[in-house]
Design a protein around this motif. Structure first.
Motif, PDB file in Angstrom:
ATOM      1  N   ARG A  31       0.804  -1.311   0.014  1.00 24.87           N
ATOM      2  CA  ARG A  31       0.102   0.092   0.019  1.00 24.87           C
ATOM      3  C   ARG A  31       1.082   1.435  -0.049  1.00 24.87           C
ATOM      4  NH1 ARG A  31      -4.891   2.117   0.119  1.00 24.87           N
ATOM      5  NH2 ARG A  31      -5.309   3.801   1.496  1.00 24.87           N
ATOM      6  N   ALA A  32       1.887   1.282   0.911  1.00 22.59           N
ATOM      7  CA  ALA A  32       2.855   2.255   0.701  1.00 22.59           C
ATOM      8  C   ALA A  32       3.520   2.572  -0.356  1.00 22.59           C
ATOM      9  CB  ALA A  32       3.807   2.229   1.927  1.00 22.59           C
ATOM     10  N   LEU A  33       3.914   1.500  -1.216  1.00 23.70           N
ATOM     11  CA  LEU A  33       4.389   1.731  -2.408  1.00 23.70           C
ATOM     12  C   LEU A  33       3.487   2.177  -3.717  1.00 23.70           C
ATOM     13  CD1 LEU A  33       6.663  -1.569  -2.584  1.00 23.70           C
ATOM     14  CD2 LEU A  33       7.430   0.813  -2.370  1.00 23.70           C
ATOM     15  N   TRP A  34       2.104   1.753  -3.564  1.00 20.15           N
ATOM     16  CA  TRP A  34       1.260   2.384  -4.384  1.00 20.15           C
ATOM     17  C   TRP A  34       0.915   3.602  -4.069  1.00 20.15           C
ATOM     18  CZ3 TRP A  34      -4.018   3.869  -3.106  1.00 20.15           C
ATOM     19  CH2 TRP A  34      -4.797   4.081  -4.083  1.00 20.15           C
ATOM     20  N   LEU A  35       0.662   4.281  -2.812  1.00 19.41           N
ATOM     21  CA  LEU A  35       0.653   5.487  -2.674  1.00 19.41           C
ATOM     22  C   LEU A  35       1.705   6.335  -2.892  1.00 19.41           C
ATOM     23  CD1 LEU A  35      -1.082   5.212   1.020  1.00 19.41           C
ATOM     24  CD2 LEU A  35      -2.046   6.198  -0.885  1.00 19.41           C
ATOM     25  N   ASP A  36       3.003   5.958  -3.004  1.00 18.30           N
ATOM     26  CA  ASP A  36       4.084   6.868  -3.256  1.00 18.30           C
ATOM     27  C   ASP A  36       4.168   6.742  -4.828  1.00 18.30           C
ATOM     28  OD1 ASP A  36       6.563   7.974  -2.917  1.00 18.30           O
ATOM     29  OD2 ASP A  36       7.363   6.307  -3.919  1.00 18.30           O
ATOM     30  N   GLY A  37       3.652   5.668  -5.425  1.00 15.99           N
ATOM     31  CA  GLY A  37       3.554   5.889  -7.093  1.00 15.99           C
ATOM     32  C   GLY A  37       2.348   6.713  -7.346  1.00 15.99           C
ATOM     33  N   LEU A  56       0.857  13.361  -1.019  1.00 15.87           N
ATOM     34  CA  LEU A  56      -0.349  12.362  -0.845  1.00 15.87           C
ATOM     35  C   LEU A  56       0.256  11.625   0.334  1.00 15.87           C
ATOM     36  CD1 LEU A  56      -2.891  11.466  -1.936  1.00 15.87           C
ATOM     37  CD2 LEU A  56      -1.509   9.637  -3.198  1.00 15.87           C
ATOM     38  N   ALA A  57      -0.910  11.596   1.135  1.00  7.48           N
ATOM     39  CA  ALA A  57      -0.653  10.822   2.361  1.00  7.48           C
ATOM     40  C   ALA A  57      -1.687   9.624   2.286  1.00  7.48           C
ATOM     41  CB  ALA A  57      -1.161  11.620   3.709  1.00  7.48           C
ATOM     42  N   ASN A  58      -2.924   9.604   1.653  1.00  6.04           N
ATOM     43  CA  ASN A  58      -3.659   8.245   1.983  1.00  6.04           C
ATOM     44  C   ASN A  58      -4.770   8.658   0.746  1.00  6.04           C
ATOM     45  OD1 ASN A  58      -4.623   6.015   2.800  1.00  6.04           O
ATOM     46  ND2 ASN A  58      -5.654   6.970   4.331  1.00  6.04           N
ATOM     47  N   PHE A  59      -5.211   7.515   0.339  1.00  2.92           N
ATOM     48  CA  PHE A  59      -6.636   7.717  -0.497  1.00  2.92           C
ATOM     49  C   PHE A  59      -7.487   6.277   0.020  1.00  2.92           C
ATOM     50  CE2 PHE A  59      -9.130   5.721  -3.847  1.00  2.92           C
ATOM     51  CZ  PHE A  59      -9.824   6.834  -4.277  1.00  2.92           C
ATOM     52  N   ARG A  63     -11.650   9.614  -0.887  1.00  6.40           N
ATOM     53  CA  ARG A  63     -11.150  10.677  -0.181  1.00  6.40           C
ATOM     54  C   ARG A  63      -9.413  10.608  -0.564  1.00  6.40           C
ATOM     55  NH1 ARG A  63     -12.613  11.735   5.610  1.00  6.40           N
ATOM     56  NH2 ARG A  63     -10.514  11.290   5.790  1.00  6.40           N
ATOM     57  N   LEU A  64      -8.786  11.877  -1.324  1.00  8.76           N
ATOM     58  CA  LEU A  64      -7.563  11.901  -1.392  1.00  8.76           C
ATOM     59  C   LEU A  64      -7.138  12.930  -0.174  1.00  8.76           C
ATOM     60  CD1 LEU A  64      -6.953  12.987  -5.428  1.00  8.76           C
ATOM     61  CD2 LEU A  64      -6.146  11.144  -4.098  1.00  8.76           C
ATOM     62  N   VAL A  65      -6.003  12.340   0.166  1.00 10.58           N
ATOM     63  CA  VAL A  65      -5.673  13.131   1.635  1.00 10.58           C
ATOM     64  C   VAL A  65      -4.289  13.609   1.330  1.00 10.58           C
ATOM     65  CG1 VAL A  65      -5.143  12.971   4.093  1.00 10.58           C
ATOM     66  CG2 VAL A  65      -7.078  11.739   3.206  1.00 10.58           C
ATOM     67  N   PHE A  66      -4.061  14.844   1.429  1.00 14.28           N
ATOM     68  CA  PHE A  66      -2.612  15.578   1.340  1.00 14.28           C
ATOM     69  C   PHE A  66      -2.110  16.066   2.403  1.00 14.28           C
ATOM     70  CE2 PHE A  66      -3.311  14.797  -3.183  1.00 14.28           C
ATOM     71  CZ  PHE A  66      -2.044  14.844  -3.920  1.00 14.28           C
ATOM     72  N   VAL A  67      -0.823  16.136   2.557  1.00 13.28           N
ATOM     73  CA  VAL A  67      -0.336  16.829   3.778  1.00 13.28           C
ATOM     74  C   VAL A  67       0.577  17.965   3.076  1.00 13.28           C
ATOM     75  CG1 VAL A  67       1.303  16.515   5.631  1.00 13.28           C
ATOM     76  CG2 VAL A  67      -0.181  14.756   4.986  1.00 13.28           C
ATOM     77  N   VAL A  68       0.441  19.176   3.748  1.00  9.98           N
ATOM     78  CA  VAL A  68       1.284  20.224   3.349  1.00  9.98           C
ATOM     79  C   VAL A  68       2.096  20.799   4.707  1.00  9.98           C
ATOM     80  CG1 VAL A  68      -0.334  20.963   1.560  1.00  9.98           C
ATOM     81  CG2 VAL A  68      -0.742  21.965   3.636  1.00  9.98           C
ATOM     82  N   ASP A  69       3.059  21.721   4.309  1.00 12.13           N
ATOM     83  CA  ASP A  69       3.925  22.012   5.621  1.00 12.13           C
ATOM     84  C   ASP A  69       3.595  23.544   5.999  1.00 12.13           C
ATOM     85  OD1 ASP A  69       4.992  23.651   3.458  1.00 12.13           O
ATOM     86  OD2 ASP A  69       6.894  22.576   3.309  1.00 12.13           O
ATOM     87  N   ALA A  70       2.519  24.213   5.758  1.00  7.05           N
ATOM     88  CA  ALA A  70       2.135  25.565   6.155  1.00  7.05           C
ATOM     89  C   ALA A  70       0.638  25.912   5.565  1.00  7.05           C
ATOM     90  CB  ALA A  70       2.878  26.526   5.531  1.00  7.05           C
ATOM     91  N   PRO A  71      -0.071  26.626   6.456  1.00  4.54           N
ATOM     92  CA  PRO A  71      -1.688  26.842   6.107  1.00  4.54           C
ATOM     93  C   PRO A  71      -1.429  27.466   4.695  1.00  4.54           C
ATOM     94  CG  PRO A  71      -1.033  27.434   8.393  1.00  4.54           C
ATOM     95  CD  PRO A  71       0.354  26.990   7.813  1.00  4.54           C
ATOM     96  N   VAL A  72      -0.679  28.177   4.117  1.00  6.59           N
ATOM     97  CA  VAL A  72      -0.891  28.927   3.370  1.00  6.59           C
ATOM     98  C   VAL A  72      -0.844  27.723   1.983  1.00  6.59           C
ATOM     99  CG1 VAL A  72       1.860  29.093   2.691  1.00  6.59           C
ATOM    100  CG2 VAL A  72       0.132  30.813   1.438  1.00  6.59           C
ATOM    101  N   TRP A  73      -0.058  26.985   2.197  1.00  4.99           N
ATOM    102  CA  TRP A  73      -0.035  25.621   1.042  1.00  4.99           C
ATOM    103  C   TRP A  73      -1.153  24.834   1.082  1.00  4.99           C
ATOM    104  CZ3 TRP A  73       3.195  27.515  -2.213  1.00  4.99           C
ATOM    105  CH2 TRP A  73       4.139  28.142  -1.879  1.00  4.99           C
TER     106      TRP A  73
END
Length: 150
Positions: A31-37, A56-59, A63-73
């Motif tokens: 699953r981690a390899l699939w998410l990375d791809g 991308l953190a999860n699907f 739901r596509l879940v993304f992680v960003v490093d600041a509120p502006v992003w």
């Protein structure tokens, strides 16, 4: 001479990746390899200024879940949601929603830290003088004489 029933020939070693992917233990790794791809396919579709700050953190369940490093992003990624969801659908995913989370401590190799590209500003003269005075006060002997041994 006959071999005892307990003696076995040594098994041939499996490649490390094959061993990791063996059922059922390999499911999280697959699953981690699939998410990375999937991340590698979706991230280039983001605006060039945003892409280095999102991952991308999860699907799951549409739901596509993304992680960003600041509120502006986070705000910028939410603006790109319709195009990103369309791109995910074109890859065969049943994507219906984009969730964006902000993190302050990204894991290694994921989202770059917020200050990684920020320029440092030189210290003001007032701040420099105050720091020097504080350091000098730490190096002076205690005037009460409490450091002296009796």
């Amino acid at each position: 001479m006959s071999k005892s029933p307990t003696s076995r020939r040594p098994s041939t070693p499996q490649a490390a990746l094959e061993a990791l992917l063996a059922e059922p233990a390999g499911d999280p790794i697959r699953r981690a390899l699939w998410l990375d791809g999937l991340d590698r396919q979706l991230r280039p579709l983001l605006p060039p200024t945003l892409a280095p700050h999102a991952r991308l953190a999860n699907f799951e369940r549409g739901r596509l879940v993304f992680v960003v490093d600041a509120p502006v992003w986070r705000a910028k990624l939410r603006l790109a949601a319709p195009e990103l969801l369309d791109a995910a659908r074109s890859l065969g995913l049943e994507a219906t929603e984009l969730v964006v989370k902000t993190t302050l401590s990204p894991s290694a190799g994921a989202v770059p830290p917020p200050l990684a590209s920020a320029k440092t500003r030189p210290m003001s003269k007032t701040a420099h003088d105050a720091l020097q005075a504080a350091l000098a006060s730490l190096q002076q002997p205690d005037p009460s004489g409490s450091d002296d041994a009796d």
